[in-house]
Design an enzyme around this catalytic site. Structure first.
Site, mmCIF file in Angstrom:
data_model
loop_
_atom_site.group_PDB
_atom_site.id
_atom_site.type_symbol
_atom_site.label_atom_id
_atom_site.label_comp_id
_atom_site.label_asym_id
_atom_site.label_seq_id
_atom_site.Cartn_x
_atom_site.Cartn_y
_atom_site.Cartn_z
ATOM 1 N N ASP A 149 -8.075 -5.097 -0.049
ATOM 2 C CA ASP A 149 -8.561 -5.935 -1.142
ATOM 3 C C ASP A 149 -8.350 -7.416 -0.868
ATOM 4 O O ASP A 149 -9.113 -8.254 -1.339
ATOM 5 C CB ASP A 149 -7.848 -5.563 -2.453
ATOM 6 C CG ASP A 149 -8.224 -4.188 -2.951
ATOM 7 O OD1 ASP A 149 -9.421 -3.863 -2.932
ATOM 8 O OD2 ASP A 149 -7.322 -3.439 -3.361
ATOM 9 N N HIS A 166 0.853 -1.189 0.000
ATOM 10 C CA HIS A 166 0.000 0.000 0.000
ATOM 11 C C HIS A 166 0.885 1.234 0.000
ATOM 12 O O HIS A 166 1.954 1.240 0.617
ATOM 13 C CB HIS A 166 -0.911 -0.002 1.241
ATOM 14 C CG HIS A 166 -2.097 0.901 1.123
ATOM 15 N ND1 HIS A 166 -2.019 2.263 1.341
ATOM 16 C CD2 HIS A 166 -3.390 0.643 0.801
ATOM 17 C CE1 HIS A 166 -3.207 2.799 1.164
ATOM 18 N NE2 HIS A 166 -4.060 1.836 0.833
#
Length: 378
Positions: free
Chosen positions: A315, A264
């Site tokens: 996700d 991320h």
């Protein structure tokens, strides 16, 4: 001395916001001062919408009024339904269809001609957009699959109504609670790519529908919102192979494949949303008597952390959570948009309140002294 170039605008501050705070080192996410853990476990999506749009958590009367008003906005015009049917017949990609559907809603909005900076008009438009996206998306999925669309119900929560319209069956309490939690977790996340796209659009004084359409287009990319679908397809590959998950991942990495759902731009530790969803994924598996998707995910998470030093993002566990709820894989990213619409709208409201055109510059690195030649002499 040339100005420093920051590709991807990494580390560049371009706005101030009261909406969400992220501590990437501590793995902390806050909406308007409230921990995501507290909100995910204690507040409904409607409460979080109210918080994001109005600045405080609603009391019971405020919540009932807000939720009831939004529920009355769930219906979509028959002309919009016809356009959705045409998209379904054309087998359009779900995110592309959603982008078109939201843009089409503008033509039937009572406040379409309002000043773009009119806050009350934007709140009304925001309620309608947020209320109608689930109806439009569920209708698209059902018509694409050869089924009739299901009309929305005003007596169900935002989460339960979508699942009802999608499956023609009122969800049980566990499914409703799980999906509502997923919506809360995805509602906002700072100045991510899709939110920034919405701000750029609204900074030109384009209307709210244009801003949300821009955001949906941005979210459709696999580097932003599309990874959840990729994760589930990967888990299915693992399941269909004769390999242990860690062996499959090792072979995939050696073959040059990228494992989706990890890393991320903000978090240096495990995404707090992934941590919460991993718990729900395990609970759903235990309730169904089959925890293999959760177990695959944990094994892959541990392997990637040990071998690559990477941790999962939201996700990674939203994939197995949605799959165990019976949600079609190619609608995972549209569901992300269904939730994030609330955050996009909140950020656009902030942008309009103190607007300045967003207009960055690029460093020119091309030629400067080329001689022009007339067409016939080239």
């Amino acid at each position: 001395m040339p100005e420093e170039l920051r590709r991807g605008l990494e580390g560049v501050l371009v706005a101030e916001s009261e909406l969400s705070y992220i501590d990437g080192d501590a793995g902390q996410l806050i909406y308007r001062g409230y921990s995501i853990d507290d909100l995910a476990h204690g507040a409904s999506y409607e409460e979080v919408l109210y918080l994001l749009w109005h600045g405080h958590l609603p009391d019971r009367n405020e919540l009932e009024s807000f939720a009831d008003t939004m529920a009355t906005e769930r219906g979509i015009d028959s002309d919009v339904l016809e356009s959705i049917e045409a998209l379904a017949r054309a087998d359009e990609e779900p995110m592309a269809a959603l982008r078109t559907m939201v843009s089409t809603l503008s033509a039937y909005d009572d406040d379409a001609d309002a000043d773009p900076t009119d806050r009350e008009a934007n709140l009304r438009k925001g309620r309608r957009i947020t209320a109608k996206i689930p109806t439009a998306l569920a209708a698209f999925v059902r018509m694409r699959d050869g089924n009739d669309p299901i009309a929305p119900r005003e007596d169900l929560s935002h989460a339960a109504n979508f699942l009802y319209m999608l499956n023609d069956e009122e969800p049980d309490e566990v499914l409703e609670e799980t999906f509502d939690m997923a919506l809360v977790l995805h509602a906002d996340h700072g100045l991510n790519a899709s939110t920034f796209a919405a701000l750029v659009t609204s900074s030109t004084l384009a209307d709210l529908h244009s801003a949300i359409t821009s955001a949906i287009g941005t979210l459709s990319g696999s580097l932003h919102g599309g990874a959840n679908q990729d994760v589930m397809q990967m888990l299915q590959e693992v399941d269909n192979s004769d390999k242990e998950p860690s062996t499959w991942v090792n072979d995939a990495l050696e073959g040059g494949r990228r494992i989706p759902g990890f890393g991320h731009r903000v978090y240096n530790v495990k995404d707090p949303r992934a941590r919460i969803l991993s718990e729900k994924s395990e609970e759903l598996g235990e309730a169904a008597g089959d925890t293999k998707w959760y177990e695959y995910s944990v094994t892959i998470e541990d392997y990637i952390k040990d071998e690559k030093g990477l941790v999962p993002n939201v996700d990674f566990y939203s994939a197995s959570t949605y799959y165990q709820m019976g949600i079609p894989i190619d609608t995972y990213t549209p569901i992300f948009a269904l939730s994030r619409a609330g955050g996009w709208i909140a950020h656009v409201l902030e942008q309009y309140e103190d607007n300045r055109l967003i207009r960055p510059r690029a460093r020119y690195v091309g030629a400067k002294d080329r001689e022009f030649t007339e067409l016939d002499a080239r």
